[in-house]
Motif scaffolding. Structure first.
Motif, PDB file in Angstrom:
ATOM      1  N   PRO A  49      -0.961  21.316 -59.561  1.00 40.77           N
ATOM      2  CA  PRO A  49      -0.862  19.931 -59.065  1.00 40.77           C
ATOM      3  C   PRO A  49      -1.390  18.897 -60.053  1.00 40.77           C
ATOM      4  CG  PRO A  49      -2.555  21.156 -57.865  1.00 40.77           C
ATOM      5  CD  PRO A  49      -1.815  22.144 -58.689  1.00 40.77           C
ATOM      6  N   LEU A  50      -2.395  19.273 -60.891  1.00 41.89           N
ATOM      7  CA  LEU A  50      -2.883  18.345 -61.914  1.00 41.89           C
ATOM      8  C   LEU A  50      -1.778  18.046 -62.915  1.00 41.89           C
ATOM      9  CD1 LEU A  50      -5.312  16.825 -63.218  1.00 41.89           C
ATOM     10  CD2 LEU A  50      -5.767  18.938 -64.511  1.00 41.89           C
ATOM     11  N   ALA A  51      -1.075  19.083 -63.361  1.00 42.05           N
ATOM     12  CA  ALA A  51       0.025  18.888 -64.298  1.00 42.05           C
ATOM     13  C   ALA A  51       1.157  18.080 -63.660  1.00 42.05           C
ATOM     14  CB  ALA A  51       0.548  20.243 -64.779  1.00 42.05           C
ATOM     15  N   ALA A  52       1.405  18.310 -62.375  1.00 46.68           N
ATOM     16  CA  ALA A  52       2.464  17.564 -61.682  1.00 46.68           C
ATOM     17  C   ALA A  52       2.135  16.070 -61.656  1.00 46.68           C
ATOM     18  CB  ALA A  52       2.629  18.094 -60.263  1.00 46.68           C
ATOM     19  N   GLU A  53       0.873  15.734 -61.401  1.00 49.26           N
ATOM     20  CA  GLU A  53       0.483  14.325 -61.417  1.00 49.26           C
ATOM     21  C   GLU A  53       0.630  13.729 -62.810  1.00 49.26           C
ATOM     22  OE1 GLU A  53      -3.284  13.377 -59.710  1.00 49.26           O
ATOM     23  OE2 GLU A  53      -2.873  14.413 -57.825  1.00 49.26           O
ATOM     24  N   ALA A  54       0.248  14.495 -63.830  1.00 52.30           N
ATOM     25  CA  ALA A  54       0.373  14.005 -65.205  1.00 52.30           C
ATOM     26  C   ALA A  54       1.835  13.750 -65.558  1.00 52.30           C
ATOM     27  CB  ALA A  54      -0.248  15.013 -66.171  1.00 52.30           C
ATOM     28  N   GLN A  55       2.711  14.677 -65.185  1.00 49.10           N
ATOM     29  CA  GLN A  55       4.133  14.503 -65.484  1.00 49.10           C
ATOM     30  C   GLN A  55       4.705  13.314 -64.730  1.00 49.10           C
ATOM     31  OE1 GLN A  55       6.284  16.661 -67.724  1.00 49.10           O
ATOM     32  NE2 GLN A  55       6.933  14.530 -67.546  1.00 49.10           N
ATOM     33  N   SER A  56       4.310  13.146 -63.469  1.00 50.69           N
ATOM     34  CA  SER A  56       4.777  12.011 -62.681  1.00 50.69           C
ATOM     35  C   SER A  56       4.343  10.694 -63.314  1.00 50.69           C
ATOM     36  CB  SER A  56       4.243  12.119 -61.249  1.00 50.69           C
ATOM     37  OG  SER A  56       4.635  11.008 -60.478  1.00 50.69           O
ATOM     38  N   ALA A  57       3.102  10.632 -63.778  1.00 49.76           N
ATOM     39  CA  ALA A  57       2.600   9.415 -64.416  1.00 49.76           C
ATOM     40  C   ALA A  57       3.379   9.108 -65.691  1.00 49.76           C
ATOM     41  CB  ALA A  57       1.115   9.559 -64.719  1.00 49.76           C
ATOM     42  N   LEU A  58       3.716  10.134 -66.450  1.00 50.27           N
ATOM     43  CA  LEU A  58       4.478   9.930 -67.680  1.00 50.27           C
ATOM     44  C   LEU A  58       5.891   9.455 -67.397  1.00 50.27           C
ATOM     45  CD1 LEU A  58       3.295  12.995 -69.788  1.00 50.27           C
ATOM     46  CD2 LEU A  58       3.029  10.587 -70.408  1.00 50.27           C
ATOM     47  N   VAL A  59       6.486   9.934 -66.322  1.00 53.19           N
ATOM     48  CA  VAL A  59       7.824   9.473 -65.949  1.00 53.19           C
ATOM     49  C   VAL A  59       7.786   8.001 -65.553  1.00 53.19           C
ATOM     50  CG1 VAL A  59       9.662   9.714 -64.237  1.00 53.19           C
ATOM     51  CG2 VAL A  59       8.669  11.747 -65.293  1.00 53.19           C
ATOM     52  N   LEU A  60       6.763   7.627 -64.796  1.00 51.18           N
ATOM     53  CA  LEU A  60       6.652   6.236 -64.343  1.00 51.18           C
ATOM     54  C   LEU A  60       6.253   5.299 -65.468  1.00 51.18           C
ATOM     55  CD1 LEU A  60       4.828   6.691 -60.911  1.00 51.18           C
ATOM     56  CD2 LEU A  60       7.223   6.141 -61.284  1.00 51.18           C
ATOM     57  N   PHE A  61       5.347   5.753 -66.338  1.00 51.54           N
ATOM     58  CA  PHE A  61       4.784   4.886 -67.378  1.00 51.54           C
ATOM     59  C   PHE A  61       4.807   5.611 -68.727  1.00 51.54           C
ATOM     60  CE2 PHE A  61       2.382   4.392 -63.353  1.00 51.54           C
ATOM     61  CZ  PHE A  61       2.954   3.199 -62.929  1.00 51.54           C
ATOM     62  N   PRO A  62       5.974   5.712 -69.353  1.00 53.85           N
ATOM     63  CA  PRO A  62       6.095   6.525 -70.562  1.00 53.85           C
ATOM     64  C   PRO A  62       5.500   5.900 -71.817  1.00 53.85           C
ATOM     65  CG  PRO A  62       8.196   5.503 -70.027  1.00 53.85           C
ATOM     66  CD  PRO A  62       7.260   5.176 -68.903  1.00 53.85           C
ATOM     67  N   VAL A  63       5.267   4.582 -71.797  1.00 62.74           N
ATOM     68  CA  VAL A  63       4.738   3.924 -72.997  1.00 62.74           C
ATOM     69  C   VAL A  63       3.315   3.445 -72.740  1.00 62.74           C
ATOM     70  CG1 VAL A  63       7.016   3.241 -73.778  1.00 62.74           C
ATOM     71  CG2 VAL A  63       5.709   1.679 -72.357  1.00 62.74           C
ATOM     72  N   GLU A  64       2.588   3.291 -73.822  1.00 64.46           N
ATOM     73  CA  GLU A  64       1.157   2.974 -73.759  1.00 64.46           C
ATOM     74  C   GLU A  64       0.871   1.715 -72.961  1.00 64.46           C
ATOM     75  OE1 GLU A  64      -2.735   4.116 -74.899  1.00 64.46           O
ATOM     76  OE2 GLU A  64      -0.965   5.000 -75.818  1.00 64.46           O
ATOM     77  N   ARG A  65       1.616   0.650 -73.246  1.00 59.59           N
ATOM     78  CA  ARG A  65       1.324  -0.635 -72.614  1.00 59.59           C
ATOM     79  C   ARG A  65       1.502  -0.577 -71.100  1.00 59.59           C
ATOM     80  NH1 ARG A  65       4.230  -5.711 -75.159  1.00 59.59           N
ATOM     81  NH2 ARG A  65       6.058  -4.447 -74.609  1.00 59.59           N
ATOM     82  N   ALA A  66       2.571   0.087 -70.649  1.00 62.72           N
ATOM     83  CA  ALA A  66       2.823   0.182 -69.209  1.00 62.72           C
ATOM     84  C   ALA A  66       1.736   0.997 -68.522  1.00 62.72           C
ATOM     85  CB  ALA A  66       4.190   0.814 -68.959  1.00 62.72           C
ATOM     86  N   MET A  67       1.292   2.081 -69.160  1.00 60.28           N
ATOM     87  CA  MET A  67       0.258   2.906 -68.549  1.00 60.28           C
ATOM     88  C   MET A  67      -1.091   2.189 -68.538  1.00 60.28           C
ATOM     89  SD  MET A  67      -0.667   6.921 -69.186  1.00 60.28           S
ATOM     90  CE  MET A  67       0.982   7.412 -68.667  1.00 60.28           C
ATOM     91  N   GLU A  68      -1.387   1.461 -69.584  1.00 60.86           N
ATOM     92  CA  GLU A  68      -2.635   0.695 -69.630  1.00 60.86           C
ATOM     93  C   GLU A  68      -2.687  -0.333 -68.517  1.00 60.86           C
ATOM     94  OE1 GLU A  68      -3.174  -1.101 -73.412  1.00 60.86           O
ATOM     95  OE2 GLU A  68      -3.799   0.762 -74.413  1.00 60.86           O
ATOM     96  N   ALA A  69      -1.551  -0.962 -68.244  1.00 58.36           N
ATOM     97  CA  ALA A  69      -1.510  -2.009 -67.220  1.00 58.36           C
ATOM     98  C   ALA A  69      -1.542  -1.451 -65.809  1.00 58.36           C
ATOM     99  CB  ALA A  69      -0.261  -2.868 -67.414  1.00 58.36           C
ATOM    100  N   SER A  70      -0.938  -0.279 -65.610  1.00 57.96           N
ATOM    101  CA  SER A  70      -0.735   0.215 -64.248  1.00 57.96           C
ATOM    102  C   SER A  70      -1.691   1.313 -63.825  1.00 57.96           C
ATOM    103  CB  SER A  70       0.705   0.716 -64.099  1.00 57.96           C
ATOM    104  OG  SER A  70       1.630  -0.313 -64.320  1.00 57.96           O
ATOM    105  N   LEU A  71      -1.938   2.289 -64.684  1.00 54.57           N
ATOM    106  CA  LEU A  71      -2.708   3.469 -64.295  1.00 54.57           C
ATOM    107  C   LEU A  71      -4.132   3.447 -64.834  1.00 54.57           C
ATOM    108  CD1 LEU A  71      -2.500   6.193 -62.785  1.00 54.57           C
ATOM    109  CD2 LEU A  71      -1.794   7.227 -64.953  1.00 54.57           C
ATOM    110  N   ALA A  72      -4.290   3.025 -66.083  1.00 56.39           N
ATOM    111  CA  ALA A  72      -5.592   3.095 -66.741  1.00 56.39           C
ATOM    112  C   ALA A  72      -6.706   2.298 -66.051  1.00 56.39           C
ATOM    113  CB  ALA A  72      -5.464   2.656 -68.201  1.00 56.39           C
ATOM    114  N   PRO A  73      -6.416   1.194 -65.335  1.00 56.29           N
ATOM    115  CA  PRO A  73      -7.512   0.507 -64.647  1.00 56.29           C
ATOM    116  C   PRO A  73      -8.263   1.382 -63.642  1.00 56.29           C
ATOM    117  CG  PRO A  73      -5.634  -0.961 -64.815  1.00 56.29           C
ATOM    118  CD  PRO A  73      -5.168   0.387 -65.296  1.00 56.29           C
ATOM    119  N   VAL A  74      -7.619   2.425 -63.124  1.00 50.50           N
ATOM    120  CA  VAL A  74      -8.274   3.353 -62.201  1.00 50.50           C
ATOM    121  C   VAL A  74      -8.546   4.690 -62.880  1.00 50.50           C
ATOM    122  CG1 VAL A  74      -8.087   4.584 -59.998  1.00 50.50           C
ATOM    123  CG2 VAL A  74      -7.245   2.237 -60.194  1.00 50.50           C
ATOM    124  N   VAL A  75      -7.554   5.202 -63.593  1.00 57.12           N
ATOM    125  CA  VAL A  75      -7.712   6.467 -64.331  1.00 57.12           C
ATOM    126  C   VAL A  75      -7.945   6.081 -65.784  1.00 57.12           C
ATOM    127  CG1 VAL A  75      -6.704   8.733 -64.806  1.00 57.12           C
ATOM    128  CG2 VAL A  75      -6.124   7.529 -62.697  1.00 57.12           C
TER     129      VAL A  75
END
Length: 222
Positions: free
Chosen positions: A169-195
């Motif tokens: 399930p940890l890998a599944a969450e990681a893959q899901s996050a990469l599908v939603l936010f594949p580039v650095e800027r998008a992940m920084e804005a959306s996921l990184a504030p919590v993770v």
């Protein structure tokens, strides 16, 4: 009584908590946006949609509204406290719940899954990526390990040989996050504030490490 959970837990509680958060925000959070996030969460996976589809949620709201209209004294006090937080008193409880059900139905007919237009909220991340969030708390933020690779290896070693239940399930969450936010800027804005430790590079490294471990330690060669 066990039937009280109908009023104070599950979808009923989640919807009213989102309405309460809107009220507490003083206008910063629109109700439509929070209800769209609720809908998006219920549909995030086939399992969640199978367990509690939106039509069930709206039917529950309407049913509880009817029960409130019939006998307010039979409704648990904790439910009325939830209603008060959401901005509805006893006198208009039924009308308020019916209005929430209708709004959810209307929004559900036109779902908004665009994460640019409707960014993930903190509560969505905590619901949808609990293992990624917990991994940071347990293995990264304390600084016990010098690198992410060391943290990953320590986490795997702590669970091995029963690590499949943790890693899959940890890998599944990681893959899901990469599908939603594949580039650095998008992940920084959306996921990184919590993770806070998450980046595309870090999550890809996690996936490689998990895959290598499973291939090395958990492949049946007989």
């Amino acid at each position: 009584m066990h039937t009280e959970r109908l009023f104070i837990d599950g979808p009923m509680r989640r919807v009213l908590e989102r309405a309460a958060a809107v009220r507490d925000s003083g206008g910063a959070l629109p109700l439509d946006a929070e209800l769209r996030r609720f809908i998006r969460t219920t549909r995030a996976t086939a399992a969640s949609d199978w367990m509690c589809p939106l039509v069930t949620v709206t039917a529950l709201l309407d049913h509880v509204a009817t029960l409130c209209a019939k006998d307010t004294k039979a409704v648990p006090q904790e439910f009325w406290r939830l209603m008060e937080r959401a901005g509805a008193g006893k006198t208009d409880a039924a009308e308020y719940l019916h209005s929430l059900a209708e709004k959810l139905r209307a929004l559900g007919r036109d779902p908004q899954d665009d994460y640019d237009g409707l960014p993930l909220s903190r509560w969505e991340i905590e619901v949808r990526f609990p293992l990624l969030s917990g991994f940071g708390v347990n293995w990264v933020y304390e600084g016990e390990y010098a690198t992410l690779e060391d943290s990953l290896q320590a986490a795997i070693d702590s669970e091995h040989p029963f690590c499949g239940e943790f890693l899959a399930p940890l890998a599944a969450e990681a893959q899901s996050a990469l599908v939603l936010f594949p580039v650095e800027r998008a992940m920084e804005a959306s996921l990184a504030p919590v993770v806070g430790w998450a980046s595309p590079q870090a999550l890809r490294h996690l996936l490689r490490t998990v895959d290598e471990h499973m291939q090395r330690e958990h492949v049946d060669v007989s």
